[in-house]
Design a protein around this motif. Structure first.
Motif, PDB file in Angstrom:
ATOM      1  N   MET A 184       0.671  -1.211   0.062  1.00 43.98           N
ATOM      2  CA  MET A 184      -0.016  -0.051  -0.029  1.00 43.98           C
ATOM      3  C   MET A 184       0.888   1.214  -0.163  1.00 43.98           C
ATOM      4  O   MET A 184       1.791   1.330   0.640  1.00 43.98           O
ATOM      5  CB  MET A 184      -1.151  -0.033   1.283  1.00 43.98           C
ATOM      6  N   THR A 185       0.661   2.245  -0.976  1.00 39.71           N
ATOM      7  CA  THR A 185       1.404   3.424  -0.972  1.00 39.71           C
ATOM      8  C   THR A 185       0.718   4.695  -0.422  1.00 39.71           C
ATOM      9  O   THR A 185      -0.554   4.587  -0.200  1.00 39.71           O
ATOM     10  CB  THR A 185       1.670   3.686  -2.626  1.00 39.71           C
ATOM     11  N   SER A 186       1.443   5.771  -0.390  1.00 35.47           N
ATOM     12  CA  SER A 186       0.841   7.109   0.100  1.00 35.47           C
ATOM     13  C   SER A 186      -0.405   7.423  -0.732  1.00 35.47           C
ATOM     14  O   SER A 186      -1.322   8.054  -0.224  1.00 35.47           O
ATOM     15  CB  SER A 186       1.866   7.871   0.261  1.00 35.47           C
ATOM     16  N   GLU A 187      -0.134   7.180  -2.314  1.00 36.56           N
ATOM     17  CA  GLU A 187      -0.978   7.549  -3.310  1.00 36.56           C
ATOM     18  C   GLU A 187      -2.386   6.967  -2.834  1.00 36.56           C
ATOM     19  O   GLU A 187      -3.441   7.599  -2.900  1.00 36.56           O
ATOM     20  CB  GLU A 187      -0.636   7.448  -4.742  1.00 36.56           C
ATOM     21  N   LEU A 188      -2.341   5.437  -2.472  1.00 31.11           N
ATOM     22  CA  LEU A 188      -3.622   4.831  -2.008  1.00 31.11           C
ATOM     23  C   LEU A 188      -4.294   5.580  -1.111  1.00 31.11           C
ATOM     24  O   LEU A 188      -5.488   5.966  -1.311  1.00 31.11           O
ATOM     25  CB  LEU A 188      -3.364   3.593  -2.122  1.00 31.11           C
ATOM     26  N   PHE A 189      -3.661   5.936  -0.077  1.00 26.07           N
ATOM     27  CA  PHE A 189      -4.347   6.451   1.276  1.00 26.07           C
ATOM     28  C   PHE A 189      -4.890   7.789   0.813  1.00 26.07           C
ATOM     29  O   PHE A 189      -6.260   8.174   1.342  1.00 26.07           O
ATOM     30  CB  PHE A 189      -3.275   6.581   2.298  1.00 26.07           C
ATOM     31  N   VAL A 190      -4.057   8.786  -0.028  1.00 25.31           N
ATOM     32  CA  VAL A 190      -4.835   9.942  -0.299  1.00 25.31           C
ATOM     33  C   VAL A 190      -6.046   9.746  -1.244  1.00 25.31           C
ATOM     34  O   VAL A 190      -6.852  10.313  -0.977  1.00 25.31           O
ATOM     35  CB  VAL A 190      -3.438  10.747  -1.232  1.00 25.31           C
ATOM     36  N   GLN A 191      -6.101   8.792  -2.056  1.00 22.18           N
ATOM     37  CA  GLN A 191      -7.112   8.836  -3.086  1.00 22.18           C
ATOM     38  C   GLN A 191      -8.384   7.976  -2.239  1.00 22.18           C
ATOM     39  O   GLN A 191      -9.458   8.584  -2.474  1.00 22.18           O
ATOM     40  CB  GLN A 191      -7.086   7.835  -4.250  1.00 22.18           C
ATOM     41  N   VAL A 192      -8.026   7.136  -1.208  1.00 17.68           N
ATOM     42  CA  VAL A 192      -9.208   6.614  -0.265  1.00 17.68           C
ATOM     43  C   VAL A 192      -9.832   7.707   0.589  1.00 17.68           C
ATOM     44  O   VAL A 192     -10.869   7.846   0.548  1.00 17.68           O
ATOM     45  CB  VAL A 192      -8.760   5.599   0.351  1.00 17.68           C
ATOM     46  N   PHE A 193      -8.876   8.700   1.041  1.00 14.09           N
ATOM     47  CA  PHE A 193      -9.211   9.703   1.690  1.00 14.09           C
ATOM     48  C   PHE A 193     -10.153  10.765   1.065  1.00 14.09           C
ATOM     49  O   PHE A 193     -11.215  11.325   1.475  1.00 14.09           O
ATOM     50  CB  PHE A 193      -7.810  10.591   2.445  1.00 14.09           C
ATOM     51  N   LEU A 194      -9.636  11.156  -0.261  1.00 14.87           N
ATOM     52  CA  LEU A 194     -10.724  11.862  -0.915  1.00 14.87           C
ATOM     53  C   LEU A 194     -11.923  11.153  -1.350  1.00 14.87           C
ATOM     54  O   LEU A 194     -12.924  11.921  -1.356  1.00 14.87           O
ATOM     55  CB  LEU A 194      -9.764  12.257  -2.331  1.00 14.87           C
ATOM     56  N   ASP A 195     -11.840  10.067  -1.620  1.00 12.47           N
ATOM     57  CA  ASP A 195     -13.096   9.166  -1.617  1.00 12.47           C
ATOM     58  C   ASP A 195     -14.130   9.356  -0.465  1.00 12.47           C
ATOM     59  O   ASP A 195     -15.268   9.585  -0.691  1.00 12.47           O
ATOM     60  CB  ASP A 195     -13.041   7.865  -1.986  1.00 12.47           C
ATOM     61  N   GLY A 196     -13.454   8.880   0.712  1.00 16.90           N
ATOM     62  CA  GLY A 196     -14.285   9.117   1.760  1.00 16.90           C
ATOM     63  C   GLY A 196     -14.828  10.408   2.429  1.00 16.90           C
ATOM     64  O   GLY A 196     -16.020  10.594   2.914  1.00 16.90           O
ATOM     65  N   ALA A 197     -13.894  11.513   2.124  1.00 20.15           N
ATOM     66  CA  ALA A 197     -14.406  12.782   2.355  1.00 20.15           C
ATOM     67  C   ALA A 197     -15.535  13.225   1.502  1.00 20.15           C
ATOM     68  O   ALA A 197     -16.434  13.811   2.030  1.00 20.15           O
ATOM     69  CB  ALA A 197     -13.241  13.702   2.083  1.00 20.15           C
ATOM     70  N   LEU A 198     -15.443  12.985   0.431  1.00 17.08           N
ATOM     71  CA  LEU A 198     -16.660  13.269  -0.496  1.00 17.08           C
ATOM     72  C   LEU A 198     -17.976  12.348  -0.179  1.00 17.08           C
ATOM     73  O   LEU A 198     -18.983  12.880  -0.248  1.00 17.08           O
ATOM     74  CB  LEU A 198     -16.450  12.959  -2.235  1.00 17.08           C
ATOM     75  N   LEU A 199     -17.748  10.976   0.214  1.00 18.98           N
ATOM     76  CA  LEU A 199     -18.935  10.455   0.667  1.00 18.98           C
ATOM     77  C   LEU A 199     -19.502  10.725   1.791  1.00 18.98           C
ATOM     78  O   LEU A 199     -20.725  10.946   2.059  1.00 18.98           O
ATOM     79  CB  LEU A 199     -18.571   8.964   0.798  1.00 18.98           C
ATOM     80  N   ASN A 200     -18.782  11.537   2.705  1.00 21.54           N
ATOM     81  CA  ASN A 200     -19.216  11.974   3.822  1.00 21.54           C
ATOM     82  C   ASN A 200     -19.923  13.397   3.700  1.00 21.54           C
ATOM     83  O   ASN A 200     -20.930  13.807   4.277  1.00 21.54           O
ATOM     84  CB  ASN A 200     -17.865  12.091   4.753  1.00 21.54           C
ATOM     85  N   LEU A 201     -19.255  14.155   2.857  1.00 14.82           N
ATOM     86  CA  LEU A 201     -19.848  15.493   2.470  1.00 14.82           C
ATOM     87  C   LEU A 201     -21.259  15.274   1.745  1.00 14.82           C
ATOM     88  O   LEU A 201     -22.218  16.052   2.222  1.00 14.82           O
ATOM     89  CB  LEU A 201     -18.863  15.976   1.528  1.00 14.82           C
ATOM     90  N   CYS A 202     -21.324  14.355   0.932  1.00 18.34           N
ATOM     91  CA  CYS A 202     -22.914  13.995   0.359  1.00 18.34           C
ATOM     92  C   CYS A 202     -23.520  13.478   1.389  1.00 18.34           C
ATOM     93  O   CYS A 202     -24.993  14.061   1.350  1.00 18.34           O
ATOM     94  CB  CYS A 202     -22.360  12.794  -0.671  1.00 18.34           C
ATOM     95  N   VAL A 203     -23.243  12.674   2.366  1.00 20.38           N
ATOM     96  CA  VAL A 203     -24.229  12.387   3.157  1.00 20.38           C
ATOM     97  C   VAL A 203     -24.812  13.701   4.209  1.00 20.38           C
ATOM     98  O   VAL A 203     -25.869  13.878   4.806  1.00 20.38           O
ATOM     99  CB  VAL A 203     -23.734  11.083   4.239  1.00 20.38           C
ATOM    100  N   LEU A 204     -23.636  14.551   4.461  1.00 19.74           N
ATOM    101  CA  LEU A 204     -23.893  15.853   5.312  1.00 19.74           C
ATOM    102  C   LEU A 204     -25.001  16.646   4.713  1.00 19.74           C
ATOM    103  O   LEU A 204     -25.742  17.232   5.182  1.00 19.74           O
ATOM    104  CB  LEU A 204     -22.594  16.361   5.672  1.00 19.74           C
ATOM    105  N   GLY A 205     -24.749  16.666   3.089  1.00 25.13           N
ATOM    106  CA  GLY A 205     -25.689  17.320   2.505  1.00 25.13           C
ATOM    107  C   GLY A 205     -27.267  16.969   2.614  1.00 25.13           C
ATOM    108  O   GLY A 205     -28.055  17.739   2.535  1.00 25.13           O
TER     109      GLY A 205
END
Length: 429
Positions: free
Chosen positions: A1-22
């Motif tokens: 697992m690389t740092s790029e993978l964690f950054v991509q997963v974080f951006l995916d989870g952040a958008l998923l969280n913002l969508c449910v917040l909205g």
């Protein structure tokens, strides 16, 4: 697992969280931070479960298989049911809306970058993710997500239909993109055409629904206020009958008078009592039967509290940016506030005037002078002079309604008859 993978997963989870917040708001059972961590965990598991090592396959969803999308939806639905305290139907449609919004943001950003030739490398992997977060922020600032949240809470069926077909169509688009042949040659044209058709169909459904709501609301307003209009008309007819009798009496007095002075005295005595009340005369100038009935009811309400409501109408309400039902809400809030703040014997003023091709509506009531800071606070959400919970949204709704239609709020101190009046109104084109 690389740092790029964690950054991509974080951006995916952040958008998923913002969508449910909205669409569902803040979690009611646990903290928002733990929900974000849960989403990140689900996205990470989905990503690690994939067979592909190409990050391009995970640009739209953190999955590389169309079949795994069911796992992601069910996992997020389970998390939402744990974190949010709502009805089962609300959670279900909220989750569908969450994914529909997620897919829409990602796919729209993908198409936009592709049209500008930025569909490879960094822009494809990170540009789509970051641009979708910015697009979510833009939607949030417009208030559209808050409106969707309110409609979902009310169980709005047309919105659920739009959300459902949007989610399914966008999921199919993603599935088409997963096919290498369509991705290389037909992806952008097909996706752009389907997205345009989707926006057109959903816009037509929402427009039809809004027109239906406005029609039903106007029907209810007519049922509520037309009896008051009929009462006003009967009052005017009674005055007309009295006027005819007075004219007959004046004619007889002139014929039977022996001198001019005697005729003048009799005519002055009879004519002095023939007049239509100023309030009724102004109400008959109103170009809306619904508003006329509502204002007549407010006049009667003021009379019960021994308050004089003086009305002056020199402009029209219809064919403005505000609908007839919006005018009812706006006038009702302003007049109710003015009457509540007044005492027996006070004078409340309502003026509707034409000003620079716009309607200037002003409501004034006696009030101690207020500073500009106090005036600004009046329009904040929850502000109220009363301690009752649930109050303080009237003027906030007035400001939001007027500004959404390009109008301007007016609030100022005015001196009338040696007394300070607080004047609140709106300028609407």
């Amino acid at each position: 697992m690389t740092s790029e993978l964690f950054v991509q997963v974080f951006l995916d989870g952040a958008l998923l969280n913002l969508c449910v917040l909205g669409v569902l708001g803040r979690p009611g059972r646990h903290s928002g931070g733990s929900l974000l961590l849960s989403y990140l965990g689900v996205c990470l598991v989905s990503r690690l479960a994939g067979y592909s090592t190409d990050p391009v396959d995970y640009v739209v969803l953190p999955l590389d298989s169309f079949l795994f999308s069911l796992f992601l939806v069910l996992a997020v639905l389970l998390l939402n049911s744990v974190y949010f305290d709502s009805r089962e139907g609300h959670i279900l449609w909220g989750t569908v809306t969450q994914f529909g919004l997620f897919l829409l943001l990602r796919e729209v950003c993908f198409v936009l970058l592709g049209l500008f030739g930025l569909s490879t490398g960094f822009w494809l992997i990170y540009g789509v993710r970051m641009l979708s977060l910015l697009l979510w922020a833009a939607l949030w600032s417009t208030g559209m997500l808050h409106w969707m949240k309110d409609q979902l809470e009310e169980g709005d069926i047309p919105l659920c239909i739009v959300v459902g077909n949007t989610f399914l169509v966008l999921l199919v688009i993603w599935g088409v993109w997963k096919n290498p042949l369509s991705r290389d040659y037909l992806w952008l044209p097909i996706m752009a055409a389907i997205l345009a058709l989707l926006v057109l169909v959903n816009g037509a459904v929402l427009l039809w629904d809004q027109n239906r709501i406005q029609f039903q609301r106007r029907g209810r307003l007519l049922e509520q206020y037309l009896p008051m209009v009929e009462e006003l008309v009967e009052s005017v007819r009674a005055r007309q009958h009295e006027y005819n009798n007075r004219m007959t009496a004046i004619s007889a007095a002139m014929m039977t008078s022996e001198t001019l002075e005697e005729a003048k005295i009799k005519v002055a005595e009879l004519a002095g009592q023939v007049s239509l009340e100023a309030t009724d005369r102004e109400l008959l100038k109103c170009d809306s039967k619904v508003l006329c009935g509502m204002l007549f009811g407010k006049v009667k309400q003021a009379q019960l509290h021994h308050i004089q409501l003086q009305i002056s109408i020199t402009s029209s309400f219809l064919h403005r940016s505000l609908s007839e039902s919006d005018w009812v809400d706006l006038l009702g809030i302003l007049l109710d506030n003015a009457l509540e703040a007044s005492s027996a014997g006070d004078l409340v003023l309502l003026r509707a005037e034409e000003e620079e091709s716009a309607l200037c509506l002003l409501v004034s009531n006696p009030c101690p002078p207020m500073s500009r800071t106090e005036m600004a606070q009046m329009f904040r959400r929850g502000w109220s002079t009363k301690a009752n919970q649930g109050r303080g949204y009237g003027l906030f709704n007035v400001r939001r309604m007027v500004e959404q239609h390009g109008g301007k709020i007016i609030v100022k101190n005015e001196e009338k008859n040696g007394q300070n009046y607080l004047t609140i109104g709106a300028l609407v084109s």
